[in-house]
Design an enzyme around this catalytic site. Structure first.
Site, short mmCIF file in Angstrom:
data_model
loop_
_atom_site.label_atom_id
_atom_site.label_comp_id
_atom_site.label_asym_id
_atom_site.label_seq_id
_atom_site.Cartn_x
_atom_site.Cartn_y
_atom_site.Cartn_z
N GLU C 35 99.78 -62.76 32.40
CA GLU C 35 99.57 -62.40 33.80
C GLU C 35 98.25 -61.66 34.03
O GLU C 35 97.63 -61.80 35.08
CB GLU C 35 100.75 -61.56 34.30
CG GLU C 35 102.12 -62.27 34.21
CD GLU C 35 102.24 -63.47 35.15
OE1 GLU C 35 101.34 -63.67 35.99
OE2 GLU C 35 103.25 -64.20 35.06
N GLU C 64 99.72 -62.20 40.87
CA GLU C 64 99.79 -62.11 39.41
C GLU C 64 99.88 -60.66 38.94
O GLU C 64 100.52 -60.36 37.94
CB GLU C 64 98.59 -62.80 38.75
CG GLU C 64 98.35 -64.26 39.14
CD GLU C 64 99.43 -65.23 38.68
OE1 GLU C 64 100.48 -64.80 38.21
OE2 GLU C 64 99.19 -66.45 38.82
N HIS C 67 103.32 -59.74 38.98
CA HIS C 67 104.04 -60.28 37.82
C HIS C 67 103.74 -59.46 36.57
O HIS C 67 104.62 -59.23 35.74
CB HIS C 67 103.63 -61.74 37.59
CG HIS C 67 103.99 -62.64 38.74
ND1 HIS C 67 103.53 -63.92 38.87
CD2 HIS C 67 104.77 -62.41 39.83
CE1 HIS C 67 104.01 -64.46 39.99
NE2 HIS C 67 104.75 -63.55 40.59
N GLU C 135 98.31 -72.31 34.97
CA GLU C 135 99.65 -72.16 35.52
C GLU C 135 100.68 -72.94 34.70
O GLU C 135 101.77 -72.46 34.43
CB GLU C 135 99.69 -72.64 36.98
CG GLU C 135 98.87 -71.77 37.94
CD GLU C 135 99.40 -70.36 38.09
OE1 GLU C 135 100.59 -70.14 37.80
OE2 GLU C 135 98.63 -69.46 38.48
N GLU C 165 105.01 -70.02 38.69
CA GLU C 165 103.88 -70.78 38.12
C GLU C 165 103.86 -72.19 38.69
O GLU C 165 102.79 -72.76 38.92
CB GLU C 165 103.97 -70.83 36.59
CG GLU C 165 104.25 -69.50 35.88
CD GLU C 165 103.21 -68.43 36.14
OE1 GLU C 165 102.24 -68.68 36.87
OE2 GLU C 165 103.37 -67.32 35.61
N HIS C 168 102.41 -71.89 42.18
CA HIS C 168 100.96 -71.63 42.10
C HIS C 168 100.20 -72.91 41.75
O HIS C 168 99.16 -73.22 42.34
CB HIS C 168 100.67 -70.56 41.05
CG HIS C 168 101.13 -69.19 41.44
ND1 HIS C 168 101.09 -68.11 40.60
CD2 HIS C 168 101.63 -68.72 42.61
CE1 HIS C 168 101.56 -67.04 41.22
NE2 HIS C 168 101.91 -67.39 42.44
FE LIG Z 1 100.78 -67.80 38.32
#
Ligand SMILES: [Fe+2]
Lengths: 81, 84, 189
Positions: C35, C64, C67, C135, C165, C168
């Site tokens: 991340e 991110e 995350h 990703e 992910e 994204h």
């Molecule tokens: Fe991501």
């Protein structure tokens, strides 16, 4: 069981079987991998169905079409779904 | 239990904020989708209501003037998100 | 400027003290597809990317960091009350002699974080394909972590991160489509 046409949004797992030599030391295990829904949709069209707020957080996406489950390995191994 | 009540209210905020993140990223690539814009602005109002309820009970969520601070139960007091 | 909000993006719960699992999870903290790398990659690229994509890189880069905080929370909770015996059994002694139980940006194999994890070519198509690949690699890492973890609460949070992910990657794919368009270049024709 009649084989239905796979739906890539629902049937996300693929299975393949590498060559197994009689000399291989371990019993063969079917190989599988996931093809997530982002490979199929293209540019997201407007007004797709949405999860409820509650469900969206649990699923990690607002739109069911992007949802990709990742069940425990033993379930994925069976039939690739 | 107070801990449970706090967690439930926090979850409500996390739910609406998650919808906002998703709509935000969507609008980054679909800036002219008026329905999505509408939904985004609607959710922003909803999160504002939950935010003020949460902060009233448990203290400021943000620093640098984005939440009003107080004493006791102010910004500098835990538990912090990684501790709860 | 960034403003901190005192909450996690998604709740993180830990079923049991498990320093070994923390050792694996650190891959997503300071590993190549972790991340931190993701956040720094996007927030660095945004300065020179065409305008249409600046907002997306800013927003995903910011997410991110949320995350990263979730992974840090998992590692912290999994190790906080570990005994010396548990630390030894988990193979965390090497970490402990340098860092005690503090977090460190490194991979599960102990390689320290490095800026070489991040590509920045300045070519918008090259950069966005790098982001899409990043990703998918992060998604794969979450899969292998879920496979190895038997903590149901941790897996719940890891599945959330894995799904992020996918979304994204979808947005970066759309950004590529936006960059293919001629729109907004009328004055040159
Ligand atoms: Fe991501």
């Amino acid at each position: 069981m009649k084989k239905r046409k796979p739906n890539p949004y629902r049937d996300q797992y693929r299975v393949w079987y590498p060559f197994h030599s009689p000399d291989d030391p371990c019993p063969p295990i079917a190989k599988q991998y996931v093809v997530p829904p982002n490979q199929f949709l293209g540019f997201q069209p407007p007004n797709l169905p949405q999860f409820s707020k509650h469900e969206a957080l649990i699923k990690g996406t607002l739109w069911p079409i992007f949802y990709s489950p990742y069940p425990p390995k033993k379930w994925r191994d069976k039939d690739g779904t | 239990m107070e801990h449970e009540k706090r967690r439930a209210l926090l979850r409500k905020l996390q739910e609406v904020d998650f919808v906002l993140v998703e709509l935000n990223l969507y609008l980054d690539t679909h800036p002219s989708d008026l329905d999505a814009l509408d939904q985004y602005n609607h959710c922003a109002l909803e999160r504002e209501a939950i935010r003020s309820e949460y902060e009233e009970r448990y203290g400021p969520l943000m620093h640098f003037g984005h939440s009003s601070n107080r004493y006791p139960c102010g910004w500098n007091e835990g538990p912090w998100p990684w501790e709860i | 400027m960034w403003i901190y909000e005192k909450k996690l993006q998604y709740p993180v719960k830990v079923s049991q003290c498990n320093p070994h699992l923390a050792k694996l999870l650190i891959e997503q903290y300071g590993g190549a597809d972790g991340e931190l790398a993701a956040a720094l990659r996007y927030l660095n690229q945004r300065y020179t990317i065409p305008d249409k994509v600046k907002g997306l890189l800013t927003d995903i880069g910011t997410e991110e960091f949320a995350h990263l905080e979730m992974i840090a929370t998992m590692v912290y909770k999994l190790t906080k009350d570990a005994t010396k015996e548990q630390i030894k059994a988990a193979g965390l002694e090497e970490h402990y002699v340098n860092h005690d139980l503090s977090l460190f940006y490194q991979s599960a194999a102990g390689n320290p974080f490095t800026a070489t994890y991040i590509q920045s070519k300045g070519d918008p198509i090259a950069d966005l394909y790098e982001d899409i690949a990043a990703e998918e690699k992060a998604r794969a890492t979450y899969q292998w972590l879920i496979d190895l973890s038997d903590d149901p609460d941790i897996n719940d949070s890891l599945k959330f991160l894995r799904e992020r992910e996918i979304v994204h990657s979808q947005r970066f794919r759309e950004a590529v489509e936006l960059l293919k368009e001629y729109q907004g270049q009328k004055k040159f024709f």
